[in-house]
Design a protein around this motif. Structure first.
Motif, PDB file in Angstrom:
ATOM      1  N   LYS A  24       2.128  -8.432  -0.528  1.00 61.35           N
ATOM      2  CA  LYS A  24       1.692  -7.881   0.760  1.00 61.35           C
ATOM      3  C   LYS A  24       0.270  -7.336   0.679  1.00 61.35           C
ATOM      4  O   LYS A  24      -0.540  -7.519   1.594  1.00 61.35           O
ATOM      5  CB  LYS A  24       2.642  -6.772   1.199  1.00 61.35           C
ATOM      6  N   ASP A  28      -3.047  -8.695   2.554  1.00 59.97           N
ATOM      7  CA  ASP A  28      -3.497  -7.724   3.553  1.00 59.97           C
ATOM      8  C   ASP A  28      -2.475  -7.561   4.672  1.00 59.97           C
ATOM      9  O   ASP A  28      -2.832  -7.427   5.845  1.00 59.97           O
ATOM     10  CB  ASP A  28      -4.857  -8.130   4.132  1.00 59.97           C
ATOM     11  N   LYS A  29      -1.201  -7.553   4.296  1.00 61.28           N
ATOM     12  CA  LYS A  29      -0.123  -7.380   5.280  1.00 61.28           C
ATOM     13  C   LYS A  29       0.256  -5.901   5.367  1.00 61.28           C
ATOM     14  O   LYS A  29      -0.047  -5.099   4.480  1.00 61.28           O
ATOM     15  CB  LYS A  29       1.099  -8.196   4.865  1.00 61.28           C
ATOM     16  N   GLU A  30       0.947  -5.554   6.450  1.00 69.55           N
ATOM     17  CA  GLU A  30       1.404  -4.178   6.629  1.00 69.55           C
ATOM     18  C   GLU A  30       2.546  -3.861   5.660  1.00 69.55           C
ATOM     19  O   GLU A  30       3.179  -4.753   5.115  1.00 69.55           O
ATOM     20  CB  GLU A  30       1.879  -3.971   8.073  1.00 69.55           C
ATOM     21  N   GLY A  31       2.790  -2.552   5.474  1.00 71.03           N
ATOM     22  CA  GLY A  31       3.889  -2.142   4.606  1.00 71.03           C
ATOM     23  C   GLY A  31       3.442  -1.592   3.274  1.00 71.03           C
ATOM     24  O   GLY A  31       4.267  -1.177   2.452  1.00 71.03           O
ATOM     25  N   GLU A  34      -2.960   2.142   2.207  1.00 75.16           N
ATOM     26  CA  GLU A  34      -4.335   1.693   1.961  1.00 75.16           C
ATOM     27  C   GLU A  34      -4.775   1.962   0.527  1.00 75.16           C
ATOM     28  O   GLU A  34      -5.429   1.128  -0.097  1.00 75.16           O
ATOM     29  CB  GLU A  34      -5.298   2.374   2.942  1.00 75.16           C
ATOM     30  N   LYS A  37      -3.025  -0.407  -1.784  1.00 84.12           N
ATOM     31  CA  LYS A  37      -3.526  -1.761  -1.505  1.00 84.12           C
ATOM     32  C   LYS A  37      -4.857  -2.004  -2.220  1.00 84.12           C
ATOM     33  O   LYS A  37      -5.066  -3.034  -2.868  1.00 84.12           O
ATOM     34  CB  LYS A  37      -3.697  -1.945   0.014  1.00 84.12           C
ATOM     35  N   ASN A 308      -9.938  -7.839   8.875  1.00 86.15           N
ATOM     36  CA  ASN A 308      -9.075  -7.286   9.929  1.00 86.15           C
ATOM     37  C   ASN A 308      -9.180  -8.103  11.210  1.00 86.15           C
ATOM     38  O   ASN A 308      -8.179  -8.376  11.886  1.00 86.15           O
ATOM     39  CB  ASN A 308      -9.433  -5.830  10.205  1.00 86.15           C
ATOM     40  N   SER A 313      -6.724  -8.194  14.364  1.00 78.79           N
ATOM     41  CA  SER A 313      -6.785  -6.776  14.730  1.00 78.79           C
ATOM     42  C   SER A 313      -7.558  -6.637  16.039  1.00 78.79           C
ATOM     43  O   SER A 313      -8.594  -7.278  16.243  1.00 78.79           O
ATOM     44  CB  SER A 313      -7.492  -5.972  13.637  1.00 78.79           C
TER      45      SER A 313
END
Length: 337
Positions: A24, A28-31, A34, A37, A308, A313
């Motif tokens: 993830k 660059d996926k959600e969950g 930052e 990541k 993004n 985004s």
């Protein structure tokens, strides 16, 4: 001995997280937070992990390439500055599993509004424009509906994200430093109609003069380039100022060489300050007091915004400022009252 390929499992084990978390983060996926990541991406680069860009592209309909457009006038003149910038952009892109494709934009293509080949061949997911381009070309890029980020300049198109150094405040601080050293007759060297960054540097210089109740002498606003961006001979005012604020280090270096040729000592007779902290600041004699631009941070911010945007985004970014800092060297002296 054949070097083992680094896998997501290797990265996960080093950080004591799951492979799903690593996947993830790298996609660059959600969950994933930052901070974690960024830590995963940094470790992936350090360990030599390479994304399977072809497989990802087939699966997600992306090329995992970003086009980097640099006007030829900047590459030809300021090789050290913009090519160093390009290196930082490439490194930032790699941390997201992307690769940069460099396109040098010729004056002819810019004038005729010819789009880069990587766009017409559908080889990129987004574009970074490094260095100011003309308004018609900006509008042509806008019409492609491709995610775009401006780097090192901005203009009136506020819906395009721009990442710039805080030129206004940095030039203000630089001029304050000169005034603190008893300089009152200070010239500015740069074509204020050429780029947004030169305009901001001039306005920062002017704000400092205003705050210290010093008049703006129009004879001390000195042009350094023509409308095409080519450097021209710097005209030294008949009444020499005590200091010059130059819009970049190459101009400061050229000015010092010209002053020396006229028998004027730097900093003995006159002080000279620059901007950027590129190679010209250190090869010059004396070494130049200047402003250090944080190219690495600017590149990271620009790339993150572009990724993004590629990932759909809807956040609006506008202009983002990255702080610069003064670097004090030998080209400025204090005046003894």
């Amino acid at each position: 001995m054949v070097r083992k390929s680094i896998t997501m499992k290797d990265i996960a084990e080093r950080l004591n997280v799951s492979i799903v978390t690593v996947s993830k983060a790298l996609s660059d996926k959600e969950g994933v937070g930052e901070e974690l990541k960024e830590k995963i991406k940094e470790l992936a680069v350090q360990m030599g992990y390479r994304y399977n860009a072809v497989a990802k592209a087939m699966k997600e309909g992306l090329s995992y390439n970003v086009g980097i457009i640099v006007p030829e006038r900047f590459i030809g003149r300021q090789q050290s500055f913009y090519l160093t910038f390009h290196t930082h952009i490439s490194q930032a892109l790699e941390s997201f599993g992307y690769y940069g494709i460099l396109q040098i934009l010729s004056p002819e293509d810019e004038e005729k509004l010819v789009l880069p080949r990587f766009y017409s061949e559908k080889r990129v997911d987004g574009m970074i424009v490094l260095g100011q381009i003309n308004k018609p070309y900006i509008e042509t890029l806008q019409n492609t509906n491709t995610p775009i980020v401006f780097l090192d300049f901005y203009d009136e198109h506020s819906n395009i994200a721009s990442v710039i150094t805080d030129s206004f405040y940095a030039a203000y601080e630089l001029t304050n430093y000169l005034i603190k050293n008893s300089h009152k007759e200070i010239a500015f060297v740069g074509n204020i109609y050429a780029t947004s960054s030169i305009q901001d540097r001039f306005l920062g210089y002017y704000k400092s003069l205003i705050e210290h109740h010093l008049p703006l002498n129009h004879d001390y606003i000195i042009n350094d380039r023509n409308e095409q961006g080519d450097f021209i001979d710097i005209a030294i005012p008949e009444k020499l100022p005590t200091a010059f604020v130059c819009n970049n280090d190459e101009i400061a270096h050229n000015l010092i060489m010209k002053l020396k040729g006229m028998g004027i000592d730097v900093p003995g007779d006159v002080s000279v300050a620059g901007f950027d902290d590129d190679i010209f600041a250190t090869i010059s004699t004396p070494k130049i007091t200047t402003v250090q631009v944080d190219m690495a941070e600017m590149s990271r911010v620009a790339v993150k915004i572009l990724i993004n945007k590629i990932n759909k985004s809807t956040k609006e970014y506008g202009r983002l400022l990255v702080k610069a800092k003064l670097v004090l060297r030998d080209s400025v002296r204090a005046i003894n009252n």
